[in-house]
Design a protein around this motif. Structure first.
Motif, PDB file in Angstrom:
ATOM      1  N   ASP A 198       0.877  -1.205  -0.117  1.00 35.53           N
ATOM      2  CA  ASP A 198       0.042  -0.093  -0.050  1.00 35.53           C
ATOM      3  C   ASP A 198       0.968   1.281   0.145  1.00 35.53           C
ATOM      4  OD1 ASP A 198      -1.401   2.291   1.833  1.00 35.53           O
ATOM      5  OD2 ASP A 198      -2.913   0.948   0.610  1.00 35.53           O
ATOM      6  N   GLU A 199       0.626   2.246  -0.772  1.00 40.28           N
ATOM      7  CA  GLU A 199       1.455   3.554  -1.153  1.00 40.28           C
ATOM      8  C   GLU A 199       1.470   4.153   0.261  1.00 40.28           C
ATOM      9  OE1 GLU A 199       0.839   5.689  -4.644  1.00 40.28           O
ATOM     10  OE2 GLU A 199       1.114   3.750  -5.982  1.00 40.28           O
ATOM     11  N   GLU A 200       0.336   4.276   0.860  1.00 41.57           N
ATOM     12  CA  GLU A 200       0.271   5.391   1.857  1.00 41.57           C
ATOM     13  C   GLU A 200       1.209   4.745   3.170  1.00 41.57           C
ATOM     14  OE1 GLU A 200      -2.865   6.830   5.367  1.00 41.57           O
ATOM     15  OE2 GLU A 200      -3.511   5.494   3.923  1.00 41.57           O
ATOM     16  N   LYS A 201       0.933   3.344   3.360  1.00 42.77           N
ATOM     17  CA  LYS A 201       1.815   2.778   4.088  1.00 42.77           C
ATOM     18  C   LYS A 201       3.503   2.795   3.748  1.00 42.77           C
ATOM     19  CE  LYS A 201      -1.434  -1.099   5.660  1.00 42.77           C
ATOM     20  NZ  LYS A 201      -1.499  -2.335   5.838  1.00 42.77           N
ATOM     21  N   VAL A 202       3.840   2.761   2.664  1.00 47.23           N
ATOM     22  CA  VAL A 202       5.122   3.102   2.345  1.00 47.23           C
ATOM     23  C   VAL A 202       5.519   4.156   2.581  1.00 47.23           C
ATOM     24  CG1 VAL A 202       6.766   3.006   0.290  1.00 47.23           C
ATOM     25  CG2 VAL A 202       5.055   1.180   0.553  1.00 47.23           C
ATOM     26  N   GLU A 203       4.748   5.312   2.246  1.00 48.31           N
ATOM     27  CA  GLU A 203       5.126   6.923   2.310  1.00 48.31           C
ATOM     28  C   GLU A 203       5.298   6.944   3.957  1.00 48.31           C
ATOM     29  OE1 GLU A 203       6.447  10.482   2.236  1.00 48.31           O
ATOM     30  OE2 GLU A 203       6.487   8.753   0.452  1.00 48.31           O
ATOM     31  N   THR A 204       4.432   6.368   4.832  1.00 46.43           N
ATOM     32  CA  THR A 204       4.532   6.518   6.277  1.00 46.43           C
ATOM     33  C   THR A 204       5.917   5.921   6.876  1.00 46.43           C
ATOM     34  OG1 THR A 204       2.061   6.559   6.545  1.00 46.43           O
ATOM     35  CG2 THR A 204       3.524   6.127   8.291  1.00 46.43           C
ATOM     36  N   ILE A 205       6.270   4.807   6.356  1.00 48.98           N
ATOM     37  CA  ILE A 205       7.395   4.079   6.825  1.00 48.98           C
ATOM     38  C   ILE A 205       8.615   4.918   6.542  1.00 48.98           C
ATOM     39  CG2 ILE A 205       8.884   1.998   6.444  1.00 48.98           C
ATOM     40  CD1 ILE A 205       6.226   0.631   6.272  1.00 48.98           C
ATOM     41  N   THR A 206       8.607   5.443   5.111  1.00 55.24           N
ATOM     42  CA  THR A 206       9.744   5.881   4.585  1.00 55.24           C
ATOM     43  C   THR A 206       9.930   7.432   5.360  1.00 55.24           C
ATOM     44  OG1 THR A 206       9.370   5.171   2.296  1.00 55.24           O
ATOM     45  CG2 THR A 206      10.864   6.939   2.470  1.00 55.24           C
ATOM     46  N   GLU A 207       8.807   8.238   5.569  1.00 49.05           N
ATOM     47  CA  GLU A 207       8.873   9.285   6.358  1.00 49.05           C
ATOM     48  C   GLU A 207       9.401   9.110   7.936  1.00 49.05           C
ATOM     49  OE1 GLU A 207       8.852  13.393   6.872  1.00 49.05           O
ATOM     50  OE2 GLU A 207       8.535  12.400   5.158  1.00 49.05           O
ATOM     51  N   ALA A 208       8.876   8.275   8.465  1.00 44.34           N
ATOM     52  CA  ALA A 208       9.443   7.845  10.144  1.00 44.34           C
ATOM     53  C   ALA A 208      10.848   7.603   9.847  1.00 44.34           C
ATOM     54  CB  ALA A 208       8.403   6.746  10.583  1.00 44.34           C
ATOM     55  N   TYR A 209      11.356   6.905   8.872  1.00 45.57           N
ATOM     56  CA  TYR A 209      12.832   6.669   8.934  1.00 45.57           C
ATOM     57  C   TYR A 209      13.615   7.618   8.643  1.00 45.57           C
ATOM     58  CZ  TYR A 209      12.349   1.936  10.758  1.00 45.57           C
ATOM     59  OH  TYR A 209      11.741   0.692  11.519  1.00 45.57           O
ATOM     60  N   ARG A 210      13.125   8.425   7.560  1.00 49.30           N
ATOM     61  CA  ARG A 210      13.630   9.846   7.061  1.00 49.30           C
ATOM     62  C   ARG A 210      14.114  10.783   8.359  1.00 49.30           C
ATOM     63  NH1 ARG A 210      10.023  11.654   3.384  1.00 49.30           N
ATOM     64  NH2 ARG A 210      10.754  10.372   2.075  1.00 49.30           N
ATOM     65  N   ASN A 211      13.394  10.543   9.273  1.00 47.63           N
ATOM     66  CA  ASN A 211      13.447  11.406  10.508  1.00 47.63           C
ATOM     67  C   ASN A 211      14.563  10.659  11.707  1.00 47.63           C
ATOM     68  OD1 ASN A 211      12.426  13.763   9.629  1.00 47.63           O
ATOM     69  ND2 ASN A 211      10.167  12.793   9.964  1.00 47.63           N
ATOM     70  N   SER A 212      14.892   9.443  11.384  1.00 45.98           N
ATOM     71  CA  SER A 212      15.638   8.763  12.233  1.00 45.98           C
ATOM     72  C   SER A 212      17.110   9.037  12.112  1.00 45.98           C
ATOM     73  CB  SER A 212      15.244   7.214  12.075  1.00 45.98           C
ATOM     74  OG  SER A 212      15.940   6.621  11.101  1.00 45.98           O
ATOM     75  N   THR A 213      17.954   8.186  12.769  1.00 43.72           N
ATOM     76  CA  THR A 213      19.482   8.212  12.516  1.00 43.72           C
ATOM     77  C   THR A 213      19.892   7.445  11.338  1.00 43.72           C
ATOM     78  OG1 THR A 213      19.336   6.076  13.934  1.00 43.72           O
ATOM     79  CG2 THR A 213      19.663   8.281  15.134  1.00 43.72           C
ATOM     80  N   ALA A 214      19.036   6.627  10.833  1.00 40.30           N
ATOM     81  CA  ALA A 214      19.224   6.112   9.461  1.00 40.30           C
ATOM     82  C   ALA A 214      18.026   5.990   8.400  1.00 40.30           C
ATOM     83  CB  ALA A 214      19.811   4.421   9.846  1.00 40.30           C
TER      84      ALA A 214
END
Length: 266
Positions: A198-214
Motif C-alpha cells: 500500500d502506497e500510504e503505508k510505504v510513504e509513512t514508513i519512509t517518512e518515519a525513518y527519514r527523521n531517524s538516525t538512518a
C-alpha cells in the motif's frame, strides 16, 4: 530505556532503527522518540509487529539451516541490532558449541548490550564498526581473531541494507564481503520491500525513518535481486521471509510479504 536513564553522548530525541525494531518486538530498550515514530508506523501498518517477528524468525531459521544443512560454523552478523531471544550465537552454538559468531554494529547502545551479553562467551565477540566501511570491518582484529576466511563463512545482512539508500553502494557492500569469502560461504539478505504494498503505508514508513538516525529505502523486488550480484541464489530463492524454509525449527508458512529474504552461495 528499561532503567529510565539516558546514555551519555546519544541524542535520544532522534529515533534509532535498532530501538524501533526493539519496540516492535516488545523490548524495553527504547526511548520516547522511538515509541512515537513506531506508533506512527503502526497506526497505518498494524501488522508492523508481525513483520518484525517474521524477520526475526527468518534469522533464526536461516542460521540453523546453514549450521545444520551446510555445516557452516562461522557467522558474521552485520548491523546486528539490540539483542533479543534467539540471537545468532545462541542458535548456531545450539548446533555446535564451537560455532563462532561476530556481531557488527555502530550503535553505542547496541555495543553496550552486546558486550554485556557476550562477556562470558569466548567464541563470540562484538565489533563496533560502520557497515559502510567494509575494509575496516574485514581488517578488524576482533573479527580476524575469531573468523578464518579460508573456510566457509555466513555473512548476514538481515534487515540492514534498507538503511543504505543508494543501490550501487548497497550492492558494493555485499560485493566487498563476498570477495573476502571462501567457496562454500553464504550471504544472507533480508530487507523490507515496497513491491505490492500500500502506497500510504510505504510513504509513512519512509517518512518515519527519514527523521531517524538512518533513513530507509523500500526497494522493489528487482532492485533487491540485484544486490546478490553474481551469487547463486539457493532454493527457494528470493521469497517473503515467512516462506524461506518455513518448517525449519517448527516455524510455519503464511504471513506478510513486507520482507523479502534470500541466501546466495559463493
Amino acid at each position: 530505556m528499561s532503567d529510565g536513564r539516558e546514555p551519555r553522548g546519544i541524542d535520544v530525541s532522534i529515533p534509532s532503527p535498532a530501538r524501533l525494531y526493539n519496540y516492535y518486538l516488545g523490548g524495553k530498550d527504547n526511548f520516547a522518540a522511538d515509541r512515537v515514530a513506531a506508533e506512527a508506523i503502526l497506526a497505518v501498518m498494524p501488522e508492523g509487529r508481525q513483520v518484525a517477528r517474521e524477520n526475526r524468525a527468518f534469522l533464526r531459521r536461516v542460521v540453523r539451516h546453514l549450521a545444520v544443512e551446510t555445516g557452516i560454523r562461522q557467522f558474521v552478523d552485520l548491523g546486528t541490532g539490540l539483542p533479543t531471544q534467539g540471537n545468532v550465537h545462541e542458535v548456531a552454538q545450539e548446533v555446535d558449541p564451537d560455532a563462532r559468531v561476530v556481531y557488527v554494529d555502530n550503535d553505542p547502545i547496541v555495543q553496550a548490550h552486546g558486550e554485556a551479553l557476550l562477556a562470558r562467551n569466548g567464541n563470540t565477540t562484538f565489533v563496533e564498526a560502520d557497515l559502510r566501511r567494509p575494509e575496516a570491518i574485514l581488517s578488524h582484529p576482533g573479527l580476524n581473531g575469531l573468523i578464518d576466511f579460508s573456510r566457509p563463512v555466513a555473512v548476514l545482512f538481515v534487515s540492514v541494507l534498507q538503511f543504505v539508500p543508494d543501490d550501487e553502494e548497497a550492492a558494493g557492500l555485499v560485493r566487498n564481503f563476498r570477495n573476502a569469502l571462501a567457496p562454500g560461504s553464504h550471504v544472507v539478505i533480508s530487507t523490507i520491500t515496497g513491491s505490492g504494498q500500500d502506497e500510504e503505508k510505504v510513504e509513512t514508513i519512509t517518512e518515519a525513518y527519514r527523521n531517524s538516525t538512518a533513513p530507509a529505502v523500500l526497494r522493489t523486488r528487482p532492485r533487491i535481486e540485484r544486490l546478490f550480484g553474481d551469487l547463486d541464489l539457493v532454493a527457494p530463492g528470493l521469497v517473503p521471509a515467512p516462506e524461506w524454509h518455513p518448517d525449519v525449527n517448527g516455524e510455519t508458512a503464511g504471513g506478510t510479504s513486507w520482507v523479502l529474504a534470500g541466501v546466495g552461495r559463493v
